[in-house]
Design an enzyme around this catalytic site. Structure first.
Site: not given
Length: 469
Positions: A245-246, A248, A266, A293, A323, A373
Site C-alpha cells: 500500500p505504499g 516502503k 502495482d 504488472d 518486496d 514477510c
C-alpha cells in the site's frame, strides 16, 4: 500459560513448515531437540502480536523529537494513568516503539458476546477498535451502549447474524457497543464506522485511528529496516516493483528527501490508488505510480523518447526494491493460517519472474533489495541461492542496519552468505507478552533488543550489480 493456542494450520502446511524448521543441516547444527523446540516456539508465537507497536515518523514534515512529543500526549489521553514509554530506535532514527502490554489475564468475560472475523480480530489485537463490517454475530438483546466481550472466529465457521456461536472462538477483550444488534444486521445500507469501542483489549496497544496521520505511518519494524538497507540517495531513480500500500515507497521517498524519482508499480488499480493517497497524505511529490504488472516491466523493444511509464528499458534504475508477493507466513498475530500447501508453494515461480526483471532493469553498480514477510526457505534462502547461480553479475552484500538474525541453514549457502542475510524469526522469541511490572524492570537496551526479536517473521537480502550482463 499462553493466552491463545498455537497457530492453526492445514495438516499438509504444518508438515511442510516442519520440514523447513527441522531440515537436516539445521538439526545437525543445533540438535533435534533444539530444532523441535524452535518449531513449537514458532507455532506458539505466530498467534501472538509482536511485543511493540512500531511507527515510522514522516521526517519530511517534522522532526522525530516533535512527533514523539505529540505521540506521547496522544497515548497519555488513551491510557489515562497508565505509564507506557515511547522509545526511539537507536539504529532506525525515524522509528518509534510503543510497548504492547498483555496478555492481560484479569479481564472478566461478559454475558453479551460479539463475534468478529479473523482479520478483524487480528486488527483488534494490534490496537484497533471493531469496525461495524467486521461484526459477524451478536447476542440476541445487545443494545447500543452495552458492555460486550469480543471474540474472534478463527476458523470462519460463524454464520452472519447468529445469536449464539459455540464453535472455536478466542477472547480478545471487552468493549462498548456503538450499535444495537438490529442496527448491525437489519441495516439496508453499507455499515461504516466503529461498531465496538474497545475499552479492555487483551493486548493493550494504542489506537491510531486518524491519529497524527500526516506525521506517522504504522509499519512493522522489519519493513522499516528494508528502506534503510536500500539506502536511497537524493537524485536516485528507484523502482518499487510491488509497492502497495505504499509504506516502503513513501519511506524511500522520505529518506531521499523527496529529491529524485520513485516509480511505484502495482497491478491492482485500487491498490495503486492507495499508494497515491498515502503519498498525498505524507506530502511527497517524487513518487510516480503506475497500475502495471511488474513481471512485464522490462521493455523488449525500443521505447519512445517521450514515454515515461512502464515497460522500462534495461538498466533504467539506480536502486530496486522487490518486496515480493509471498505466502505471508510471518505475519503476526495469526491464530489461523488458511491457505493450502498449493497456495503456499505457488509464490516461488512468481518471485523468480520478478527477480529476472529486476536484474535486467538495474544499472551496473546499482542495488537490489529483495524481501518477504514469510519464513519458508523456498521463498527466502533458496531464492538467494538461485539468484547467485542465475545472475553472476549480482553479488550478495552485507546489510546496514542489521537487526535480524542470519539466514537459515539448509540451502547450500556459505556461512558468510548466511551472515549477510537478515531473517527475523518468531521462533527465537522466548517470552509471550509483557506486563507493566516487567516493562518497568527492563532497561532501554533490553527493550530495544526485545523489539528487534519479537516482531513479525521477515527476510531481507541485498545485492549489488557488479557488471553489465
Amino acid at each position: 500459560m499462553s493466552a491463545f493456542h498455537r497457530v492453526l494450520l492445514r495438516p499438509e502446511v504444518e508438515e511442510y513448515l516442519r520440514t523447513v524448521f527441522l531440515n537436516d543441516k539445521l538439526v545437525t547444527a543445533i540438535g533435534s531437540q533444539k530444532a523441535e523446540e524452535k518449531y513449537e516456539s514458532l507455532l506458539n508465537n505466530l498467534s501472538h502480536p509482536p511485543a511493540f507497536t512500531t511507527v515510522r515518523v514522516n521526517t519530511h514534515l517534522a522532526s522525530v523529537e516533535h512527533v514523539r512529543s505529540l505521540l506521547c500526549e496522544e497515548i497519555q489521553k488513551q491510557y489515562g494513568s497508565l505509564s507506557v514509554p515511547v522509545l526511539q530506535h537507536p539504529q532506525l532514527p525515524d522509528v518509534l516503539l510503543i510497548p504492547v502490554i498483555g496478555p492481560r489475564k484479569d479481564l472478566q468475560k461478559l454475558t453479551n458476546e460479539v463475534i468478529v472475523g479473523a482479520q478483524c480480530g487480528r486488527a483488534v489485537l494490534r490496537g484497533a477498535h471493531v469496525y461495524a463490517p467486521g461484526i459477524i454475530s451478536a447476542s440476541k438483546f445487545m443494545k447500543a451502549g452495552d458492555l460486550v466481550s469480543v471474540y474472534s472466529d478463527i476458523e470462519g465457521q460463524c454464520k452472519r447474524g447468529a445469536k449464539e456461536f459455540l464453535g472455536t472462538k478466542v477472547f480478545i477483550g471487552n468493549g462498548i457497543s456503538e450499535l444495537s444488534r438490529s442496527e448491525i444486521f437489519q441495516s439496508n445500507g453499507t455499515l461504516k464506522g466503529i461498531g465496538i469501542k474497545m475499552i479492555e483489549p487483551i493486548y493493550l496497544s494504542p489506537s491510531f485511528d486518524n491519529l497524527l496521520a500526516s506525521y506517522l505511518f504504522l509499519q512493522n519494524l522489519p519493513s522499516s529496516v528494508v528502506s534503510h538497507v536500500l539506502d536511497p540517495q537524493p537524485g536516485d531513480r528507484i523502482l518499487d516493483m510491488c509497492a502497495a500500500p505504499g509504506g516502503k515507497t513513501t519511506h524511500i521517498a522520505t529518506l531521499m528527501h523527496d529529491e529524485g524519482e520513485v516509480v511505484a508499480l502495482d497491478k491492482i488499480a485500487d491498490k495503486v490508488k492507495r499508494i497515491k493517497q498515502n503519498a498525498t497524505l505524507l506530502k511527497l511529490k517524487c513518487i510516480k505510480t503506475y497500475c502495471y504488472d511488474a513481471t512485464k516491466a522490462l521493455s523488449t523493444s525500443k521505447r519512445e523518447d517521450d514515454q515515461e511509464g512502464p515497460p522500462f528499458s534495461p538498466e533504467s534504475f539506480d536502486r530496486i526494491l522487490l518486496d515480493a508477493p509471498c505466502s505471508g507466513m510471518g505475519q503476526r498475530p495469526n491464530m489461523a493460517y488458511t491457505p493450502s500447501l498449493k497456495e503456499v508453494t505457488s509464490y516461488q515461480p512468481l518471485q523468480r519472474k520478478l527477480l529476472r526483471v529486476a536484474a535486467h532493469l538495474l544499472k551496473p553498480g546499482g542495488i537490489l533489495v529483495y524481501s518477504t514477510c514469510t519464513i519458508t526457505l523456498s521463498e527466502n534462502e533458496e531464492q538467494v541461492a538461485w539468484i547467485l547461480k542465475t545472475f553472476p553479475c549480482l553479488q550478495l552484500q552485507p546489510q546496514v542496519p542489521c537487526l535480524g538474525g542470519e539466514g537459515m541453514m539448509g540451502t547450500g549457502l556459505s556461512p558468510e552468505h548466511l551472515k549477510w542475510l537478515q531473517r527475523f524469526d518468531p521462533s527465537e522469541v522466548t517470552r509471550q507478552g509483557m506486563d507493566f511490572d516487567s516493562l518497568h524492570e527492563l532497561n532501554y537496551e533490553d527493550l530495544i533488543s526485545l523489539a528487534n526479536k519479537d516482531c513479525i517473521g521477515f527476510f531481507i537480502a541485498k545485492f549489488v550489480k557488479v557488471y553489465r550482463e
